[in-house]
Scaffold this motif. Sequence first.
Motif, PDB file in Angstrom:
ATOM      1  N   UNK A   1       1.021  -1.252  -0.159  1.00  0.00           N
ATOM      2  CA  UNK A   1      -0.100  -0.038   0.006  1.00  0.00           C
ATOM      3  C   UNK A   1       0.948   1.374  -0.056  1.00  0.00           C
ATOM      4  N   UNK A   2       1.871   1.331   0.549  1.00  0.00           N
ATOM      5  CA  UNK A   2       2.964   2.312   0.753  1.00  0.00           C
ATOM      6  C   UNK A   2       3.396   2.921  -0.812  1.00  0.00           C
ATOM      7  N   UNK A   3       3.324   1.712  -1.758  1.00  0.00           N
ATOM      8  CA  UNK A   3       3.649   1.928  -2.916  1.00  0.00           C
ATOM      9  C   UNK A   3       2.415   2.146  -3.823  1.00  0.00           C
ATOM     10  N   UNK A   4       1.326   2.578  -3.516  1.00  0.00           N
ATOM     11  CA  UNK A   4       0.277   2.701  -4.101  1.00  0.00           C
ATOM     12  C   UNK A   4      -0.581   1.425  -4.745  1.00  0.00           C
ATOM     13  N   UNK A   5      -0.193   0.202  -4.099  1.00  0.00           N
ATOM     14  CA  UNK A   5      -0.657  -0.967  -4.349  1.00  0.00           C
ATOM     15  C   UNK A   5      -1.786  -1.271  -3.460  1.00  0.00           C
ATOM     16  N   UNK A   6      -2.675  -2.514  -3.462  1.00  0.00           N
ATOM     17  CA  UNK A   6      -3.680  -2.863  -2.827  1.00  0.00           C
ATOM     18  C   UNK A   6      -3.119  -3.480  -1.358  1.00  0.00           C
ATOM     19  N   UNK A   7      -1.825  -3.898  -1.446  1.00  0.00           N
ATOM     20  CA  UNK A   7      -1.446  -4.651  -0.222  1.00  0.00           C
ATOM     21  C   UNK A   7      -2.537  -5.719   0.304  1.00  0.00           C
ATOM     22  N   UNK A   8      -2.504  -5.712   1.517  1.00  0.00           N
ATOM     23  CA  UNK A   8      -3.850  -6.825   2.367  1.00  0.00           C
ATOM     24  C   UNK A   8      -5.059  -6.513   1.716  1.00  0.00           C
ATOM     25  N   UNK A   9      -5.362  -5.652   1.194  1.00  0.00           N
ATOM     26  CA  UNK A   9      -6.762  -5.454   0.548  1.00  0.00           C
ATOM     27  C   UNK A   9      -7.138  -6.380  -0.528  1.00  0.00           C
TER      28      UNK A   9
END
Length: 438
Positions: free
Chosen positions: A184-192
């Motif tokens: 998420x820190x790089x604009x991605x979805x991460x855990x979502x």
Amino acid sequence: MSTLSSSSALNRLFWRLHFWAGLISSPIILFAALTGLLYVFTPQIEAWRHADVDRVNVGSQRLPLDVQVQAALAAAPDAALRHVVSAHAADDSTQVWLRAPHAHHGAGGEHDHGLPSGSIVYVNPYTGQVLGQLQEMDRFKTWAKKLHSNALQGDGWRWLIELGASWMLVLFATGLVMWWPRPQARGGDGWRALVPRWGRGRATWRDLHAVVAIALGLVLAVVLVTGLTWAEHSGKRFRDMQRSLSQDAPRAPKGLQSTAAESPHLSWQAAYDTARSRAPDIAMQLTPPAGKDGVWRAENFDRSQPTGRFSLALDARTGATLFASGWYDFPALAQATAVGIPFHRGEFGVWNQVLLALAALAAVFSVVSGFVMWWQRRPRGKVAAPTLPARTLKAVPLWLWPLMAALGWAMPVFGWSLLAFVALEGLAALAPRRKTAH
């Protein structure tokens, strides 16, 4: 023209590989998953189908094992004795395993083209009454196991299930790489990315396709790897590697012979008592001496207790221990296998069965959802495989090729099918050039 990154090229290659592997191997995966799902419930089905021969009323005292064996042999005078599984629990019957006259002898025991051809006579250990006799293939567990491993067609068909298991590993690995989200820190979805997007059509199917597989990924991976360890071709590679890593592990020497030729052989009961005194508290399989100089051999019959595994060779006349090994004598790789295979078979209890059932259903859902996504995406009348331009292959990281070669060596059926896939891809790439040249 923009330069294609190695990660983008890898994803593109994996998408095409994932697509064709899924499309071609999905019937095998469905068959393996559904037959495996059936096998998972073996304990409950066997308890219902075979209770009349497996269970007895508990009596006051068991008869000598020799009397039980003689009763079984009298019920099947034309068969030869293989081994005996003496009653272990108080309400167990004694199982006397017999060899069919026409059976072939092989590493897997008595069989006829890969399907067991022997029979089992069940004896009440308290009364000596023969409870019944079943062909091995009449046992639901044996039938379901052979259905799952070779579609009841014998050893010649084992490669087919091995092919499906090999490519399913590839499907899981390539799918995981393609799905892996940016932080998420790089604009991605991460855990979502683990939360499916509902009501989005094909996007919802894609999310569910990924999330269900990932949720049970570890179980699926263990099932696939353990299945391949006893497959015909991949299993041979694994066993060779296991032997090379366990040169110092004790193993029963070939050609063990008894001594003191002037003494008679131990009786069944004496051999059993001697082995029982040196073995863990687990159901035991006892094999009589083969010939006048043979030895008594004892090992665990129950595979659901890995730490209870043992192997004994006893002098047929004196009962002296000629060879003994147990759980702590196994190298780490053999211990891992001894745990993994019973897990694959669902022998550790209800929790194990539930996990395997969910994994099988996840495999089925992966196939179905994959087909739904393909059907929704493809233009009418076209296969619509993901394209793979030549420049994409040039940008793929070099480490991938030795990795694929190593996997092809470790899983030979996968290796040969991968070569066929590469050959077909090469022909497909050359076809447009030939049309242009003409």
